[in-house]
Structure formats: structure tokens, C-alpha cells
Design an enzyme around this catalytic site. Structure first.
Site, mmCIF file in Angstrom:
data_model
loop_
_atom_site.group_PDB
_atom_site.id
_atom_site.type_symbol
_atom_site.label_atom_id
_atom_site.label_comp_id
_atom_site.label_asym_id
_atom_site.label_seq_id
_atom_site.Cartn_x
_atom_site.Cartn_y
_atom_site.Cartn_z
ATOM 1 N N ASP A 185 0.871 -1.176 0.000
ATOM 2 C CA ASP A 185 0.000 0.000 0.000
ATOM 3 C C ASP A 185 0.910 1.228 0.000
ATOM 4 O O ASP A 185 1.800 1.331 0.830
ATOM 5 C CB ASP A 185 -0.869 -0.008 1.270
ATOM 6 C CG ASP A 185 -1.756 1.224 1.361
ATOM 7 O OD1 ASP A 185 -2.600 1.407 0.468
ATOM 8 O OD2 ASP A 185 -1.581 2.004 2.308
ATOM 9 N N GLU A 269 -1.778 -1.396 -5.450
ATOM 10 C CA GLU A 269 -3.027 -0.763 -5.802
ATOM 11 C C GLU A 269 -2.741 0.187 -6.953
ATOM 12 O O GLU A 269 -1.838 1.011 -6.853
ATOM 13 C CB GLU A 269 -3.540 0.019 -4.588
ATOM 14 C CG GLU A 269 -4.976 0.396 -4.695
ATOM 15 C CD GLU A 269 -5.489 0.917 -3.368
ATOM 16 O OE1 GLU A 269 -6.696 1.038 -3.223
ATOM 17 O OE2 GLU A 269 -4.660 1.198 -2.483
ATOM 18 N N ASP A 351 -2.701 1.340 7.229
ATOM 19 C CA ASP A 351 -1.898 1.001 6.057
ATOM 20 C C ASP A 351 -1.645 -0.508 5.940
ATOM 21 O O ASP A 351 -1.695 -1.072 4.849
ATOM 22 C CB ASP A 351 -0.561 1.751 6.094
ATOM 23 C CG ASP A 351 -0.767 3.265 6.079
ATOM 24 O OD1 ASP A 351 -1.725 3.717 5.433
ATOM 25 O OD2 ASP A 351 0.028 3.970 6.723
#
Ligand SMILES: [Zn+2]
Length: 390
Positions: A185, A269, A351
Site C-alpha cells: 500500500d 493498488e 496502512d
């Protein structure tokens, strides 16, 4: 697998070399700008689309003109390369990868590209065309033994440092397979968080040096135009910028190398980086964090070393999803760094939870892609393949 890799080294030119390079940069820039003007006008006035060869013919004409005689003082190969660079810029524009080519300014980074017939490389010594002495280089890392040199790019940054970037073709061996997989992330507060709970703090080099930069810039603005002191002050600002970007590049490279060496599959992502850059408040920090650079490095290193790199759909709700039970929150403001799941009670670091979700979703997607016969080791899925799987 045969890949192209660039190796960049600093070098220290003699006075003669730096004068000769200044002329070369100047001519390369002049030819680029003239050719850009020529191509733009041909299109505006006659709707004619010109290519590399039209500009190469024009270059021959320019060299005959007495007032452009200075063009013959530098390597003609470098000038042709300048036209090729312009051609690439146009191709990128036509294929919607870049903006319309811009004129080059003497105030920015200067560069010139040398094809293999414009330099010699023997016993670790590089001699450029129109020069007699080898470059005094700092060989900070060795070239691979099998490296085949494709070209050199000589550059001078705004702080006055000289670099040679050597583009080579080399055979890279895939790394030994491993079973570990990781989700990553990326964020503004923490540069990157892995699903294993490892955090790469964003040192925010720009923020840290911001105060110093502000002082230097204020001093610069108070100096008289065209004065020696102004030039010195400008150099100080440029050096600080150079220091910041060097620090950042090293940090990102170490991080991506470690991730690639330890994991067989890497899930991230797919952030809309360009869209985020338009957001005024986030832009500075995001530009600083250079997400795009992390993704770019992970992607090409994965290809080189036989790893799978898989970006997820950027609308995947990785932050708001509980990785323990799958409960989806309605909202989760950016300021909330830790939260408890109202459904199963699990305590989450924002996170790490997001990174775990990215890993789980990535593994699921990968399994699905494999059933379609997609070769995970060689390519990342196209946008269509990703959409079909969503
Ligand atoms: Zn839960």
C-alpha cells in the site's frame, strides 16, 4: 532475458572538455529547437507531417549556411541523435503518451546523445568524438561483463555536475523462485507499507529541506540580476534540489530491489497518480513520494527477474475493508491511522490492513488469471484483462 539497462556515472571534465561539451549541448539544443519549429510550421501552414528524414535533410542544408557554420564544430552524430530524440517526442505525442514537444532552454539540464560511432570505449576509457582525452569517470559500479553498449548520454545538471549514462544490452538471469507474496500500500503519510507490516517511512526530503530551500531562494531573489552573486545563489538552490532527488532515488531503488528479491508475486493498488497530482494539496507530497517511480521500478524489475507484478483496479476499497472479516466501512477519513472493526472487533493499522487486502485480492485475481492461461511471469495483464477479471 536480454534487456536494456542504463548505468549512470559522474565524471569530471577538463576545462577543454567542458568548453567542447558546452558547444555540443548548445548545438544539439539549437538543432532540436530549429527542427521542432520546422516541423510545427510545416503542419500549421501546409498540413504536412514531417518525419526524421525530412529534418535530417534540412540539417544538411543548415550546415551549408555560413551563419550556421558553428554546427560543423561538433559531432554530426550527436546532432542526428537530437533529431531522433525530437522524433521520439513527436511519436509519444501522437500516441498520447506525452504533451506536444517543447523548445529546450539553456537554463535547464543539458544533454547530448552519442551513438556508438561517436565515441570509443576501450579498457574502461571513454573518448568522445571531437575530444582527445578520455573522460575522468567515477566507476561507482561495474558494467555487466556481457554488456553491449548501445549509446551514451552526456548531461550537465543545473547544479553543474556532469554525468554519462551508458545504455547497454545485457542478459539478466531470473532470481531463484520463492513462495512468498506481498501486497504493498502506498500513501502520503507512509511511503509504502507491506502486508508483512513493514513500513517505509517517507522521509519527505523536500519537506525537511524546505526551510533551507526557502532561505536560499529568498537570498537568490534579493541578488541583482546578471550579477556573479546571483549565479552563485542559483547554483546553491540547484545543488540542494539535486541532493534531494539523489536521496529519493537511492531510497526507492533499495526498497524495490528488496521487495523483488524477497517475493515471487507483488501486488499493488493501481493509483491514479496523474489524477492525484492535479489535486493541489496532495500534489506536493505525492510528487515528493514519487509513487509513479515505485510502480515503474517494480514493474520492470519484476520482468527482469521472473517475478509477477500485478496492479489492482484502482477503485478497490483496500482501506475501508476489514482484512479479518470482510466488513466494509462507509467511510474512513485520511486522518484516521488506526481503527477497530465494528463487526469483528479486530484492531487495524490503516496502512497494514490495506496492504493485506491488496495481497488477498491480488492472490485471488492471480489464481483467476492463471485459469485463463495468462502467463504471470512474463507480462502484467492489459487493462482489458484486468477489467474482465473484475
Ligand atoms: Zn472485521
Amino acid at each position: 532475458m536480454i534487456v536494456q539497462k542504463a548505468f549512470k556515472y559522474r565524471f569530471f571534465p577538463t576545462d577543454g572538455q567542458s568548453a567542447q561539451l558546452a558547444r555540443t549541448f548548445g548545438c544539439a539544443r539549437y538543432v532540436y529547437n530549429q527542427a521542432l519549429d520546422y516541423r510545427s510550421k510545416a503542419w500549421q501552414q501546409q498540413k504536412k507531417s514531417l518525419g526524421y528524414h525530412d529534418t535530417a535533410l534540412k540539417l544538411t542544408e543548415w550546415k551549408q549556411e555560413p551563419e550556421k557554420a558553428f554546427l560543423s564544430e561538433v559531432s554530426s552524430v550527436v546532432l542526428q541523435q537530437s533529431l531522433r530524440n525530437l522524433d521520439t517526442a513527436f511519436t509519444n505525442f501522437f500516441e498520447k503518451r506525452a504533451q506536444y514537444p517543447k523548445f529546450k532552454s539553456r537554463r535547464h539540464r543539458q544533454s547530448a546523445r552519442y551513438a556508438t560511432n561517436a565515441f570509443t570505449f576501450r579498457d574502461g576509457r571513454i573518448i568522445l568524438a571531437k575530444q582527445s582525452e578520455p573522460l575522468d569517470m567515477v566507476w561507482s559500479r561495474p558494467l555487466p561483463d556481457d554488456a553491449k553498449i548501445i549509446n551514451l548520454t552526456i548531461s550537465r545538471d543545473t547544479s553543474g555536475r556532469y554525468f554519462v549514462s551508458i545504455l547497454v544490452e545485457t542478459d539478466v538471469k531470473p532470481l531463484k523462485k520463492t513462495k512468498t507474496e506481498v501486497g504493498i500500500d502506498v500513501g502520503i503519510m507512509t511511503l509504502a507499507t507491506t502486508s508483512d507490516g513493514e513500513k517505509i517511512k517517507n522521509p519527505r526530503p523536500l519537506v525537511k529541506h524546505e526551510k533551507r530551500l526557502r532561505i536560499l531562494q529568498r537570498r537568490l531573489s534579493r541578488k541583482d540580476k546578471d550579477s556573479n552573486n546571483r549565479a552563485k545563489a542559483r547554483l546553491r538552490v540547484a545543488r540542494l534540489h539535486a541532493k534531494i532527488s539523489d536521496t529519493r532515488r537511492n531510497m526507492l531503488q533499495q526498497f524495490t530491489t528488496k521487495i523483488i528479491s524477497e517475493n515471487q508475486a507483488i501486488f499493488v493498488e493501481g493509483l491514479n497518480v496523474v489524477g492525484m497530482l492535479k489535486h493541489p494539496n496532495l500534489a506536493k507530497h505525492i510528487g515528493d513520494a514519487a509513487f509513479a517511480e515505485i510502480f515503474r521500478e517494480l514493474e520492470y524489475k519484476a520482468k527482469w527477474y521472473g517475478r509477477t507484478y500485478l496492479p489492482l483496479d484502482r477503485f478497490f476499497p483496500s482501506s475501508k475493508l476489514c482484512s479479518s472479516c470482510g466488513h466494509l466501512l462507509d467511510e474512513l477519513p485520511l486522518s484516521v491511522r488506526e481503527w477497530d472493526c465494528p463487526c469483528c472487533g479486530a484492531h487495524h493499522d490503516r496502512d497494514i490492513n490495506a496492504a493485506i487486502n491488496i495481497k488477498l485480492a491480488g492472490q485471488y485475481l492471480l489464481k483467476w488469471l492463471k485459469t485463463t492461461g495468462w502467463d504471470a511471469r512474463k507480462v502484467t495483464p492489459t487493462r482489458n484483462e484486468r477489467r474482465r477479471s473484475a
